[in-house]
Design a protein around this motif. Structure first.
Motif, mmCIF file in Angstrom:
data_model
loop_
_atom_site.group_PDB
_atom_site.id
_atom_site.type_symbol
_atom_site.label_atom_id
_atom_site.label_comp_id
_atom_site.label_asym_id
_atom_site.label_seq_id
_atom_site.Cartn_x
_atom_site.Cartn_y
_atom_site.Cartn_z
ATOM 1 N N LEU A 434 -16.850 -9.087 32.811
ATOM 2 C CA LEU A 434 -16.805 -9.979 31.655
ATOM 3 C C LEU A 434 -17.644 -11.219 31.939
ATOM 4 C CD1 LEU A 434 -13.034 -9.608 30.846
ATOM 5 C CD2 LEU A 434 -14.888 -9.023 29.277
ATOM 6 N N ALA A 435 -18.350 -11.687 30.920
ATOM 7 C CA ALA A 435 -19.213 -12.859 31.089
ATOM 8 C C ALA A 435 -18.531 -14.145 30.666
ATOM 9 C CB ALA A 435 -20.504 -12.671 30.286
ATOM 10 N N GLU A 436 -17.280 -14.061 30.222
ATOM 11 C CA GLU A 436 -16.535 -15.271 29.860
ATOM 12 C C GLU A 436 -15.063 -15.050 30.138
ATOM 13 O OE1 GLU A 436 -15.617 -14.655 25.121
ATOM 14 O OE2 GLU A 436 -17.475 -15.673 25.660
ATOM 15 N N ASP A 437 -14.366 -16.156 30.365
ATOM 16 C CA ASP A 437 -12.933 -16.089 30.623
ATOM 17 C C ASP A 437 -12.174 -16.026 29.290
ATOM 18 O OD1 ASP A 437 -13.362 -16.281 33.357
ATOM 19 O OD2 ASP A 437 -13.365 -18.470 33.300
ATOM 20 N N GLY A 438 -10.897 -15.791 29.411
ATOM 21 C CA GLY A 438 -10.052 -15.775 28.220
ATOM 22 C C GLY A 438 -9.658 -14.364 27.852
ATOM 23 N N PRO A 439 -8.453 -14.206 27.308
ATOM 24 C CA PRO A 439 -7.966 -12.873 26.941
ATOM 25 C C PRO A 439 -8.703 -12.307 25.743
ATOM 26 C CG PRO A 439 -6.453 -14.549 26.150
ATOM 27 C CD PRO A 439 -7.483 -15.272 26.975
ATOM 28 N N VAL A 440 -8.833 -11.004 25.706
ATOM 29 C CA VAL A 440 -9.369 -10.291 24.544
ATOM 30 C C VAL A 440 -8.193 -9.552 23.924
ATOM 31 C CG1 VAL A 440 -11.005 -8.571 23.721
ATOM 32 C CG2 VAL A 440 -11.624 -10.073 25.634
ATOM 33 N N LEU A 441 -7.779 -9.992 22.759
ATOM 34 C CA LEU A 441 -6.597 -9.440 22.110
ATOM 35 C C LEU A 441 -6.990 -8.454 21.023
ATOM 36 C CD1 LEU A 441 -4.505 -12.721 21.815
ATOM 37 C CD2 LEU A 441 -4.197 -10.858 23.464
ATOM 38 N N PRO A 442 -6.141 -7.473 20.768
ATOM 39 C CA PRO A 442 -6.453 -6.464 19.754
ATOM 40 C C PRO A 442 -6.088 -6.920 18.342
ATOM 41 C CG PRO A 442 -4.432 -5.888 20.867
ATOM 42 C CD PRO A 442 -4.934 -7.134 21.538
ATOM 43 N N LEU A 443 -6.835 -6.413 17.401
ATOM 44 C CA LEU A 443 -6.636 -6.678 15.976
ATOM 45 C C LEU A 443 -6.603 -5.333 15.269
ATOM 46 C CD1 LEU A 443 -6.701 -8.672 13.484
ATOM 47 C CD2 LEU A 443 -9.171 -8.329 13.502
ATOM 48 N N ALA A 444 -5.495 -5.015 14.617
ATOM 49 C CA ALA A 444 -5.337 -3.735 13.939
ATOM 50 C C ALA A 444 -5.414 -3.936 12.435
ATOM 51 C CB ALA A 444 -4.011 -3.094 14.325
ATOM 52 N N VAL A 445 -6.553 -3.605 11.872
ATOM 53 C CA VAL A 445 -6.711 -3.644 10.418
ATOM 54 C C VAL A 445 -7.158 -2.261 9.950
ATOM 55 C CG1 VAL A 445 -7.894 -4.683 8.468
ATOM 56 C CG2 VAL A 445 -7.186 -6.108 10.376
ATOM 57 N N VAL A 446 -8.380 -1.886 10.247
ATOM 58 C CA VAL A 446 -8.858 -0.536 9.950
ATOM 59 C C VAL A 446 -8.746 0.321 11.205
ATOM 60 C CG1 VAL A 446 -10.805 0.838 9.138
ATOM 61 C CG2 VAL A 446 -10.386 -1.426 8.163
ATOM 62 N N THR A 447 -9.264 -0.177 12.316
ATOM 63 C CA THR A 447 -9.059 0.420 13.624
ATOM 64 C C THR A 447 -8.572 -0.679 14.573
ATOM 65 O OG1 THR A 447 -11.377 0.020 14.201
ATOM 66 C CG2 THR A 447 -10.817 2.213 13.311
ATOM 67 N N THR A 448 -8.283 -0.316 15.809
ATOM 68 C CA THR A 448 -7.807 -1.292 16.794
ATOM 69 C C THR A 448 -9.010 -1.949 17.452
ATOM 70 O OG1 THR A 448 -5.894 0.138 17.171
ATOM 71 C CG2 THR A 448 -6.251 -1.657 18.739
ATOM 72 N N GLN A 449 -9.457 -3.046 16.883
ATOM 73 C CA GLN A 449 -10.656 -3.733 17.334
ATOM 74 C C GLN A 449 -10.282 -5.000 18.106
ATOM 75 O OE1 GLN A 449 -13.524 -4.350 14.218
ATOM 76 N NE2 GLN A 449 -12.856 -2.549 13.084
ATOM 77 N N PRO A 450 -11.224 -5.558 18.861
ATOM 78 C CA PRO A 450 -10.950 -6.855 19.495
ATOM 79 C C PRO A 450 -10.995 -7.981 18.475
ATOM 80 C CG PRO A 450 -13.215 -6.183 19.925
ATOM 81 C CD PRO A 450 -12.558 -5.034 19.216
ATOM 82 N N VAL A 451 -10.139 -8.965 18.651
ATOM 83 C CA VAL A 451 -10.191 -10.146 17.789
ATOM 84 C C VAL A 451 -11.575 -10.793 17.871
ATOM 85 C CG1 VAL A 451 -9.280 -12.480 17.447
ATOM 86 C CG2 VAL A 451 -7.716 -10.580 17.877
#
Length: 463
Positions: A434-451
């Motif tokens: 990863l090139a940056e810190d911080g969590p990558v959280l999921p977003l479920a709208v159409v598919t399970t994508q990253p926020v």
């Protein structure tokens, strides 16, 4: 120490996630979650109890994680459970009456017609197309990686679209990709999100978003026409060479008629969207998980670099890439692209001792099912060893990345071949971080994508 014990000797990586609410969300909060991010609508007890229920706008809604109940709804009594009006309203403008959305005799006919294109032998015949698309994509990725951090999410969508275009329709997708991504983005932002009235109003009556969705379809179908025209402009082969050839050759066993042009176009839309969006998302999460777990990443790289992939056919299941396949399977457990299956009961039924009335809603969320405390040890941890040869069998009906029963995803084997081969090639070529810190959280709208899609650093591995 065998491979499973060796992997589990190291601490397991637990990717970041939002903690589910301790209490049942209020009606307003729950309805907002359906539109904005379905993952925040399931309370903690949904991950602990086999079935939960709540009253929702005059009817009962069940959240089901009981394997026997899932079998009842999706297999044994599947004819009693239909798509909801909300899901049809959302899917029909972009998929038409294709395989994913059709019902009854129309679905049975389409399923029989398409089945020959997705047999193991047919998928093996497409493996070379997948492999060549991946190699061409990696050549482009080399230049991106040399220039600095890379947006892998965007790259993987381009790659998956190119694979779908070449292997399914013998069409290079470079010229179509940007426009397709704009269509999907525009639809997902507003029209692809369920509105309260999509759920409340019967399908036979108009809902507020029906008109803008119809206007979207008037712009969308000419785009599909251009893809079909690009394929038709090529010299016609003598034998079927791709999915479109097979579709053109299909005849209704009862009438002898071919697919109409509108039916053909709907299948093209279904195969392009289902054939690239979910795979791109799954590959993103797999690479994200391996970036969090460098030790497993190095094991995948060693496996990929030691495997003979000159004949890519069968690589997803023939034992050449067992760890890579296990990483894909575990990714699909933690981040199932299709995060929710929803059905409406047509008649009264009983599932796992719970009375279901006609009109009740049954939700089977793979997101919850795959992280259920009663079904999985360390359910939130990234543990590919669960799926390695020799591991305890995964409970039947507890793992549904492609659904189950008569409506199981027809393209599951294609998707697995594509994901395993692409993941092996990418990780075997680059060291990924990863090139940056911080969590990558999921977003479920159409598919399970990253926020948000983070940038990655890709370091070329030595030959």
């Amino acid at each position: 120490m065998d491979a499973i014990e060796a992997m589990r000797a190291a601490p397991l990586v637990v990717p970041p996630r939002r903690e589910p609410p301790e209490r049942e969300p209020s009606l307003g909060a729950y309805l907002r979650s359906i539109r904005d991010n379905a993952l925040i609508g399931w309370p903690a007890r949904a991950y602990e109890e086999p079935i939960t229920r709540r009253r929702l706008l005059g009817r009962t809604s069940f959240t089901v994680s009981d394997p026997d109940a899932i079998r009842r709804v999706l297999v044994d009594n599947q004819a009693n459970y239909a798509r909801t009006s909300g899901s049809v309203r959302i899917l029909r403008p972009i998929l038409g009456e294709g395989l994913l959305i059709s019902e009854g005799s129309a679905w049975r006919y389409q399923r029989r017609a398409l089945a020959p294109a997705f047999t193991p032998k047919a998928i093996d015949g497409l493996a070379d197309h997948i492999a060549s698309s991946v190699e061409d994509g990696l050549a482009d990725l080399d230049a991106e990686a040399a220039a600095g951090p890379v947006q892998l999410f965007a790259f993987l969508h381009r790659l998956a679209l190119e694979i779908a275009g070449r292997s399914m329709f013998s069409v290079a997708m470079e010229s179509h990709g940007p426009e397709l991504r704009r269509f999907i983005a525009a639809y997902s932002v507003r029209l692809g999100r369920p509105h309260l009235l999509d759920i409340l109003i019967p399908l036979r009556w108009p809902a507020p978003l029906d008109l803008p969705r119809a206007l979207f379809r008037r712009r969308w179908t000419p785009f599909l026409d251009r893809i079909i025209a690009a394929r038709a402009a090529e010299a016609a082969p003598r034998e079927a060479r791709d999915l479109l050839d097979l579709l053109l050759a299909v005849r209704n066993p009862e009438t002898g008629e071919a697919f109409s042009y509108a039916e053909l176009r709907d299948q093209v839309a279904t195969m392009i969207l289902a054939g690239h969006e979910t795979t791109a998302v799954a590959l993103f999460w797999a690479l994200y998980l391996l970036a969090l777990d460098p030790a497993t990443q190095e094991q995948v790289a060693a496996e990929a670099r030691g495997a003979d992939l000159r004949e890519p056919a069968g690589c997803a299941g023939d034992g050449r890439l067992p760890l890579t396949r296990a990483v894909v399977d575990e990714t699909l457990r933690l981040y199932p692209p299709a995060f929710l299956i929803v059905r409406r009961a047509l008649q009264a039924d009983t599932i796992a001792g719970h009375a279901v009335a006609a009109g009740d809603i049954v939700m089977i969320p793979p997101w919850v099912l795959h992280r259920h405390r009663r079904l999985w040890p360390n359910p939130d941890a990234f543990d590919p060893a669960r799926f390695l040869p020799g591991a305890p069998a995964v409970p039947r009906y507890a793992y549904l990345p492609f659904g189950v029963g008569p409506r199981v995803c027809i393209g599951a084997q294609f998707a697995l071949t594509e994901a395993v081969l692409a993941l092996a090639r990418i990780v075997g070529r680059y060291r990924i971080a990863l090139a940056e810190d911080g969590p990558v959280l999921p977003l479920a709208v159409v598919t399970t994508q990253p926020v948000h899609a983070p940038p990655f650093r890709l370091e070329r591995r030595s030959a």
